[in-house]
Scaffold this motif. Structure first.
Motif, mmCIF file in Angstrom:
data_model
loop_
_atom_site.group_PDB
_atom_site.id
_atom_site.type_symbol
_atom_site.label_atom_id
_atom_site.label_comp_id
_atom_site.label_asym_id
_atom_site.label_seq_id
_atom_site.Cartn_x
_atom_site.Cartn_y
_atom_site.Cartn_z
ATOM 1 N N GLN A 185 -26.065 -1.053 34.164
ATOM 2 C CA GLN A 185 -27.290 -1.744 34.564
ATOM 3 C C GLN A 185 -27.199 -2.168 36.017
ATOM 4 O O GLN A 185 -26.187 -2.691 36.471
ATOM 5 C CB GLN A 185 -27.494 -2.974 33.686
ATOM 6 C CG GLN A 185 -28.626 -3.881 34.122
ATOM 7 C CD GLN A 185 -28.558 -5.246 33.445
ATOM 8 O OE1 GLN A 185 -27.883 -5.418 32.433
ATOM 9 N NE2 GLN A 185 -29.258 -6.220 34.002
ATOM 10 N N GLY A 186 -28.261 -1.940 36.766
ATOM 11 C CA GLY A 186 -28.311 -2.419 38.142
ATOM 12 C C GLY A 186 -29.070 -3.729 38.242
ATOM 13 O O GLY A 186 -29.429 -4.346 37.230
ATOM 14 N N PHE A 187 -29.332 -4.151 39.471
ATOM 15 C CA PHE A 187 -30.084 -5.384 39.716
ATOM 16 C C PHE A 187 -31.029 -5.172 40.890
ATOM 17 O O PHE A 187 -30.642 -4.638 41.925
ATOM 18 C CB PHE A 187 -29.155 -6.567 40.010
ATOM 19 C CG PHE A 187 -28.462 -7.085 38.789
ATOM 20 C CD1 PHE A 187 -29.040 -8.076 38.010
ATOM 21 C CD2 PHE A 187 -27.244 -6.553 38.388
ATOM 22 C CE1 PHE A 187 -28.414 -8.541 36.866
ATOM 23 C CE2 PHE A 187 -26.611 -7.016 37.242
ATOM 24 C CZ PHE A 187 -27.199 -8.015 36.482
ATOM 25 N N SER A 212 -38.253 -7.031 29.009
ATOM 26 C CA SER A 212 -38.812 -5.890 28.289
ATOM 27 C C SER A 212 -38.933 -6.107 26.789
ATOM 28 O O SER A 212 -37.949 -6.349 26.100
ATOM 29 C CB SER A 212 -37.940 -4.652 28.544
ATOM 30 O OG SER A 212 -38.307 -3.595 27.696
ATOM 31 N N GLY A 213 -40.161 -5.957 26.276
ATOM 32 C CA GLY A 213 -40.341 -5.959 24.831
ATOM 33 C C GLY A 213 -39.793 -4.695 24.197
ATOM 34 O O GLY A 213 -39.361 -4.703 23.043
ATOM 35 N N THR A 214 -39.812 -3.592 24.955
ATOM 36 C CA THR A 214 -39.255 -2.329 24.462
ATOM 37 C C THR A 214 -37.777 -2.473 24.164
ATOM 38 O O THR A 214 -37.291 -2.101 23.084
ATOM 39 C CB THR A 214 -39.469 -1.212 25.506
ATOM 40 O OG1 THR A 214 -40.854 -1.103 25.806
ATOM 41 C CG2 THR A 214 -38.941 0.111 24.995
ATOM 42 N N VAL A 270 -42.209 5.310 23.591
ATOM 43 C CA VAL A 270 -41.706 5.466 24.942
ATOM 44 C C VAL A 270 -42.528 4.550 25.836
ATOM 45 O O VAL A 270 -43.755 4.693 25.922
ATOM 46 C CB VAL A 270 -41.818 6.922 25.423
ATOM 47 C CG1 VAL A 270 -41.386 7.038 26.889
ATOM 48 C CG2 VAL A 270 -41.007 7.859 24.548
ATOM 49 N N ASN A 271 -41.852 3.621 26.498
ATOM 50 C CA ASN A 271 -42.569 2.634 27.283
ATOM 51 C C ASN A 271 -43.260 3.270 28.477
ATOM 52 O O ASN A 271 -42.723 4.178 29.108
ATOM 53 C CB ASN A 271 -41.596 1.555 27.785
ATOM 54 C CG ASN A 271 -42.329 0.403 28.453
ATOM 55 O OD1 ASN A 271 -43.068 -0.316 27.805
ATOM 56 N ND2 ASN A 271 -42.139 0.240 29.760
ATOM 57 N N ARG A 272 -44.446 2.791 28.778
ATOM 58 C CA ARG A 272 -45.156 3.219 29.987
ATOM 59 C C ARG A 272 -44.636 2.393 31.155
ATOM 60 O O ARG A 272 -45.046 1.271 31.382
ATOM 61 C CB ARG A 272 -46.654 3.011 29.802
ATOM 62 C CG ARG A 272 -47.504 3.388 31.004
ATOM 63 C CD ARG A 272 -48.957 3.000 30.760
ATOM 64 N NE ARG A 272 -49.778 3.193 31.953
ATOM 65 C CZ ARG A 272 -49.851 2.335 32.968
ATOM 66 N NH1 ARG A 272 -49.149 1.209 32.931
ATOM 67 N NH2 ARG A 272 -50.633 2.593 34.009
ATOM 68 N N GLY A 273 -43.686 2.940 31.884
ATOM 69 C CA GLY A 273 -43.077 2.233 32.999
ATOM 70 C C GLY A 273 -41.593 2.027 32.798
ATOM 71 O O GLY A 273 -41.062 2.149 31.692
ATOM 72 N N ALA A 274 -40.923 1.707 33.878
ATOM 73 C CA ALA A 274 -39.467 1.588 33.877
ATOM 74 C C ALA A 274 -38.987 0.332 33.165
ATOM 75 O O ALA A 274 -39.648 -0.706 33.188
ATOM 76 C CB ALA A 274 -38.965 1.571 35.324
ATOM 77 N N ASN A 275 -37.832 0.433 32.553
ATOM 78 C CA ASN A 275 -37.072 -0.728 32.096
ATOM 79 C C ASN A 275 -35.662 -0.576 32.643
ATOM 80 O O ASN A 275 -34.747 -0.120 31.961
ATOM 81 C CB ASN A 275 -37.079 -0.809 30.569
ATOM 82 C CG ASN A 275 -38.353 -1.438 30.043
ATOM 83 O OD1 ASN A 275 -38.739 -2.520 30.479
ATOM 84 N ND2 ASN A 275 -39.014 -0.758 29.114
ATOM 85 N N LEU A 276 -35.529 -0.949 33.903
ATOM 86 C CA LEU A 276 -34.304 -0.737 34.670
ATOM 87 C C LEU A 276 -33.793 -2.061 35.218
ATOM 88 O O LEU A 276 -34.554 -2.997 35.443
ATOM 89 C CB LEU A 276 -34.570 0.208 35.841
ATOM 90 C CG LEU A 276 -35.036 1.623 35.511
ATOM 91 C CD1 LEU A 276 -35.632 2.292 36.752
ATOM 92 C CD2 LEU A 276 -33.883 2.448 34.965
ATOM 93 N N GLY A 277 -32.483 -2.107 35.458
ATOM 94 C CA GLY A 277 -31.908 -3.284 36.081
ATOM 95 C C GLY A 277 -32.187 -4.547 35.293
ATOM 96 O O GLY A 277 -32.221 -4.557 34.060
ATOM 97 N N ASP A 278 -32.419 -5.637 36.008
ATOM 98 C CA ASP A 278 -32.649 -6.926 35.361
ATOM 99 C C ASP A 278 -34.010 -7.009 34.669
ATOM 100 O O ASP A 278 -34.262 -7.950 33.917
ATOM 101 C CB ASP A 278 -32.523 -8.069 36.378
ATOM 102 C CG ASP A 278 -33.147 -7.718 37.716
ATOM 103 O OD1 ASP A 278 -32.707 -6.721 38.306
ATOM 104 O OD2 ASP A 278 -34.056 -8.424 38.175
#
Length: 255
Positions: A184-186, A105-107, A92-100
Motif C-alpha cells: 500500500q502506498g500513501f 473505501s466501502g468496497t 468492481v468499484n468505479r474508481g481507484a482504491n489505492l494508498g490511504d
C-alpha cells in the motif's frame, strides 16, 4: 465454489454487472447482496440508528438498505446463513482504491467484513482517467483480466485476517503491462477539495471532492504500479497493531 458478490456503488452499478461476468468465469453458484443505493466513501461503517430492509430481486439477488458492511453482515448472517460462501468479491468499484484511500473505501470494507467472518475476500476496483466522467468510465481492463487475477489469488492460502485489494489501470486491455504484487502506498495529504455552494433556500452547503492522484515518489507501491500501467495486487491485514512500538510504549508506563 459458492461466491458472494457485493459492492459500494449499489445494486444497479455497472461495475457490479462486470463483477458478475467475472464471477461467472469462476462458478455457476453466484449470489449478489449489495447496497440498494451508492455508498461510496462509507468505509467500514455499520448502520445502528435505523432498521435495515432486504429486498429480493431474484433467486440469488438481493439489495440491502444499508452500507457495504451491512450487506455482508446480513448476507452471511441471514440471507446465506445456510449457504455460506467460499469467496466474497467486492466491486468492481468505479474508481481507484489505492494508498490511504482504502480507509474510506466501502468496497474494501466489504472485503474486510468478509475476512472478519473467516471468508476469503477480494476487493476489485477500476481506476479511470480524468477524461472519463459519469457513464464514460471503461471497465474493459477489469473485465479482461479480472477472472485470471482472482484465480491466481485464490490458489494462495489466505493468512488469518488478511484480504487482497486489486486495482486495474485506466488503460485498454492491450495496454496493460501485467500484474505487480505491491504494498500500500500513501498519497500526499491535502488532496481533498471542499467545494462550497448555496441551496435554493439560501443556505450554504459543502461538497467533498478529490484532486488528482498526486503522491510522494515511492517504489513498489500500488500507486506506482497503476501509474506504470500495471494491475496492482496488495494483501492487506486487519491487525493494525504497530508491533515495533509495543515494547517502547510499555516501558513508558512501567513504574
Amino acid at each position: 465454489m459458492r461466491i458472494m458478490l457485493t459492492n459500494d456503488d449499489g445494486i444497479n452499478a455497472p461495475g457490479l454487472a462486470i463483477l458478475e461476468k467475472i464471477a461467472a468465469q469462476l462458478s455457476d453458484d453466484i449470489w449478489v447482496i449489495a447496497p440498494a443505493e451508492e455508498n461510496s466513501g462509507a468505509g467500514h461503517s455499520l448502520t445502528l440508528t435505523r432498521p435495515i430492509r432486504i429486498r429480493k430481486h431474484g433467486e440469488k439477488r438481493f439489495s440491502v438498505t444499508g452500507t457495504p458492511t451491512d450487506s455482508v453482515m446480513l448476507g452471511l448472517g441471514k440471507i446465506m446463513e445456510d449457504f455460506r460462501p467460499d469467496l466474497i468479491l467486492s466491486g468492481v468499484n468505479r474508481g481507484a482504491n489505492l494508498g490511504d484511500d482504502i480507509t474510506y473505501s466501502g468496497t474494501v470494507a466489504a472485503a474486510m467484513e468478509g475476512t472478519l467472518a473467516g471468508v476469503r475476500s477480494i476487493a476489485l476496483s477500476q481506476v479511470y482517467s480524468k477524461e472519463s466522467i459519469g457513464d464514460g468510465v471503461s471497465f474493459d481492463a477489469a473485465l479482461r483480466f479480472g477472472a485470471d487475477v482472482v484465480k491466481k489469488i485464490i490458489t494462495h492460502k489466505f493468512p488469518d485476517r488478511t484480504l487482497v485489494n486489486v486495482n486495474f489501470p485506466p488503460l485498454s486491455p492491450d495496454e496493460v503491462k501485467g500484474v505487480k504484487v505491491v504494498r500500500q502506498g500513501f498519497h500526499d495529504y491535502g488532496r481533498a477539495a471542499i467545494v462550497p455552494g448555496r441551496d435554493p433556500r439560501g443556505f450554504d452547503y459543502y461538497w467533498f471532492g478529490l484532486h488528482g492522484m498526486e503522491h510522494s515518489p515511492d517504489h513498489n507501491t500500488d500507486l506506482e504500479a497503476i501509474d506504470d500501467g500495471y494491475i496492482s495486487v496488495t494483501p492487506l491485514q486487519l491487525d493494525l497493531t504497530h508491533n515495533d512500538s509495543l515494547d517502547a510504549l510499555s516501558k513508558a508506563f512501567q513504574g
